[in-house]
Scaffold this motif. Sequence first.
Motif, PDB file in Angstrom:
ATOM      1  N   ALA A 249      39.492  69.527  44.858  1.00  0.00           N
ATOM      2  CA  ALA A 249      39.180  68.242  44.235  1.00  0.00           C
ATOM      3  C   ALA A 249      40.138  68.002  43.074  1.00  0.00           C
ATOM      4  O   ALA A 249      40.381  68.884  42.256  1.00  0.00           O
ATOM      5  N   THR A 250      40.712  66.805  43.016  1.00  0.00           N
ATOM      6  CA  THR A 250      41.616  66.455  41.916  1.00  0.00           C
ATOM      7  C   THR A 250      41.106  65.195  41.255  1.00  0.00           C
ATOM      8  O   THR A 250      40.414  64.387  41.883  1.00  0.00           O
ATOM      9  N   LYS A 251      41.452  65.037  39.983  1.00  0.00           N
ATOM     10  CA  LYS A 251      41.037  63.838  39.266  1.00  0.00           C
ATOM     11  C   LYS A 251      42.130  62.788  39.378  1.00  0.00           C
ATOM     12  O   LYS A 251      43.316  63.129  39.407  1.00  0.00           O
ATOM     13  N   PRO A 252      41.745  61.505  39.415  1.00  0.00           N
ATOM     14  CA  PRO A 252      42.775  60.466  39.469  1.00  0.00           C
ATOM     15  C   PRO A 252      43.579  60.449  38.164  1.00  0.00           C
ATOM     16  O   PRO A 252      43.028  60.675  37.091  1.00  0.00           O
ATOM     17  N   THR A 253      44.872  60.158  38.281  1.00  0.00           N
ATOM     18  CA  THR A 253      45.730  60.128  37.088  1.00  0.00           C
ATOM     19  C   THR A 253      45.450  58.871  36.276  1.00  0.00           C
ATOM     20  O   THR A 253      44.865  57.909  36.789  1.00  0.00           O
ATOM     21  N   LYS A 254      45.905  58.874  35.040  1.00  0.00           N
ATOM     22  CA  LYS A 254      45.705  57.726  34.164  1.00  0.00           C
ATOM     23  C   LYS A 254      46.385  56.482  34.753  1.00  0.00           C
ATOM     24  O   LYS A 254      45.827  55.386  34.769  1.00  0.00           O
TER      25      LYS A 254
ATOM     26  N   ARG B 227      46.352  51.142  37.458  1.00  0.00           N
ATOM     27  CA  ARG B 227      46.790  50.296  38.575  1.00  0.00           C
ATOM     28  C   ARG B 227      45.587  49.728  39.324  1.00  0.00           C
ATOM     29  O   ARG B 227      45.563  48.548  39.678  1.00  0.00           O
ATOM     30  N   ARG B 228      44.580  50.565  39.560  1.00  0.00           N
ATOM     31  CA  ARG B 228      43.378  50.123  40.274  1.00  0.00           C
ATOM     32  C   ARG B 228      42.666  49.025  39.485  1.00  0.00           C
ATOM     33  O   ARG B 228      42.315  47.980  40.038  1.00  0.00           O
ATOM     34  N   LEU B 229      42.470  49.237  38.198  1.00  0.00           N
ATOM     35  CA  LEU B 229      41.768  48.245  37.378  1.00  0.00           C
ATOM     36  C   LEU B 229      42.576  46.953  37.244  1.00  0.00           C
ATOM     37  O   LEU B 229      42.005  45.853  37.255  1.00  0.00           O
ATOM     38  N   GLY B 230      43.914  47.083  37.155  1.00  0.00           N
ATOM     39  CA  GLY B 230      44.773  45.903  37.092  1.00  0.00           C
ATOM     40  C   GLY B 230      44.660  45.068  38.359  1.00  0.00           C
ATOM     41  O   GLY B 230      44.556  43.833  38.307  1.00  0.00           O
ATOM     42  N   ALA B 231      44.637  45.742  39.506  1.00  0.00           N
ATOM     43  CA  ALA B 231      44.523  45.044  40.788  1.00  0.00           C
ATOM     44  C   ALA B 231      43.172  44.340  40.883  1.00  0.00           C
ATOM     45  O   ALA B 231      43.076  43.229  41.406  1.00  0.00           O
ATOM     46  N   LYS B 232      42.130  45.018  40.372  1.00  0.00           N
ATOM     47  CA  LYS B 232      40.796  44.395  40.385  1.00  0.00           C
ATOM     48  C   LYS B 232      40.771  43.137  39.526  1.00  0.00           C
ATOM     49  O   LYS B 232      40.194  42.123  39.912  1.00  0.00           O
ATOM     50  N   ARG B 233      41.413  43.210  38.350  1.00  0.00           N
ATOM     51  CA  ARG B 233      41.448  42.041  37.469  1.00  0.00           C
ATOM     52  C   ARG B 233      42.185  40.880  38.133  1.00  0.00           C
ATOM     53  O   ARG B 233      41.727  39.737  38.084  1.00  0.00           O
ATOM     54  N   GLU B 234      43.331  41.198  38.768  1.00  0.00           N
ATOM     55  CA  GLU B 234      44.106  40.158  39.461  1.00  0.00           C
ATOM     56  C   GLU B 234      43.276  39.490  40.539  1.00  0.00           C
ATOM     57  O   GLU B 234      43.230  38.268  40.651  1.00  0.00           O
ATOM     58  N   ARG B 235      42.632  40.298  41.333  1.00  0.00           N
ATOM     59  CA  ARG B 235      41.813  39.795  42.442  1.00  0.00           C
ATOM     60  C   ARG B 235      40.691  38.910  41.898  1.00  0.00           C
ATOM     61  O   ARG B 235      40.356  37.872  42.457  1.00  0.00           O
ATOM     62  N   SER B 236      40.097  39.353  40.814  1.00  0.00           N
ATOM     63  CA  SER B 236      38.997  38.616  40.189  1.00  0.00           C
ATOM     64  C   SER B 236      39.455  37.225  39.754  1.00  0.00           C
ATOM     65  O   SER B 236      38.765  36.225  39.983  1.00  0.00           O
ATOM     66  N   THR B 237      40.636  37.151  39.120  1.00  0.00           N
ATOM     67  CA  THR B 237      41.122  35.836  38.667  1.00  0.00           C
ATOM     68  C   THR B 237      41.447  34.946  39.853  1.00  0.00           C
ATOM     69  O   THR B 237      41.158  33.748  39.818  1.00  0.00           O
ATOM     70  N   VAL B 238      42.007  35.510  40.913  1.00  0.00           N
ATOM     71  CA  VAL B 238      42.315  34.715  42.113  1.00  0.00           C
ATOM     72  C   VAL B 238      41.022  34.114  42.659  1.00  0.00           C
ATOM     73  O   VAL B 238      40.949  32.920  42.969  1.00  0.00           O
ATOM     74  N   LYS B 239      39.982  34.929  42.750  1.00  0.00           N
ATOM     75  CA  LYS B 239      38.718  34.434  43.300  1.00  0.00           C
ATOM     76  C   LYS B 239      38.051  33.431  42.355  1.00  0.00           C
ATOM     77  O   LYS B 239      37.426  32.476  42.812  1.00  0.00           O
ATOM     78  N   ARG B 240      38.166  33.669  41.067  1.00  0.00           N
ATOM     79  CA  ARG B 240      37.557  32.757  40.102  1.00  0.00           C
ATOM     80  C   ARG B 240      38.218  31.379  40.194  1.00  0.00           C
ATOM     81  O   ARG B 240      37.561  30.359  40.115  1.00  0.00           O
ATOM     82  N   HIS B 241      39.523  31.352  40.407  1.00  0.00           N
ATOM     83  CA  HIS B 241      40.251  30.084  40.503  1.00  0.00           C
ATOM     84  C   HIS B 241      39.957  29.335  41.796  1.00  0.00           C
ATOM     85  O   HIS B 241      40.204  28.139  41.885  1.00  0.00           O
ATOM     86  N   ARG B 242      39.451  30.041  42.783  1.00  0.00           N
ATOM     87  CA  ARG B 242      39.136  29.386  44.051  1.00  0.00           C
ATOM     88  C   ARG B 242      37.874  28.534  43.952  1.00  0.00           C
ATOM     89  O   ARG B 242      37.717  27.599  44.717  1.00  0.00           O
ATOM     90  N   SER B 243      36.943  28.918  43.109  1.00  0.00           N
ATOM     91  CA  SER B 243      35.656  28.210  43.054  1.00  0.00           C
ATOM     92  C   SER B 243      35.860  26.790  42.509  1.00  0.00           C
ATOM     93  O   SER B 243      36.820  26.511  41.798  1.00  0.00           O
TER      94      SER B 243
END
Length: 144
Positions: free
Chosen positions: A111-116, A121-137
Amino acid sequence: MPPMLQITPTLAIPDQELEERFVRASGPGGQNVNKVSTAVELRFDVARSPSLPEAVRERLLARRDRRITDDGVLVLSAQRFRTQDRNREDARERLAAVITAALAAPKKRVATKPTKGSKERRLGAKRERSTVKRHRSASGWERE
């Protein structure tokens, strides 16, 4: 010394443990396919074989392989070639390959821990996706 199927220098399976049945092959082949029983059905009782080490037996039976019956019998059918002898050798080689694959114990996963960086990168991608979806409404148009 009785005839055996040699898997490794230390592991061999006596021919008495192998059950071969010759049946008619399916598929193309003209008249020959209707007359001659060239296909081989090789059966090997994994669960009750005294030749197999216990660890190998457990690994073979644990595999989700449709060729292993509920009783622990491995059934291989070979019909690639036009002669009984070639199909018989093919089935025996494939049995040896299946057993050889079960000889090596799988490596334990470490078992390894995810790197910083990967977390960021994961959280940044989530934020991007969130803004794209928010702008669609529909209400997103009014905000800008």
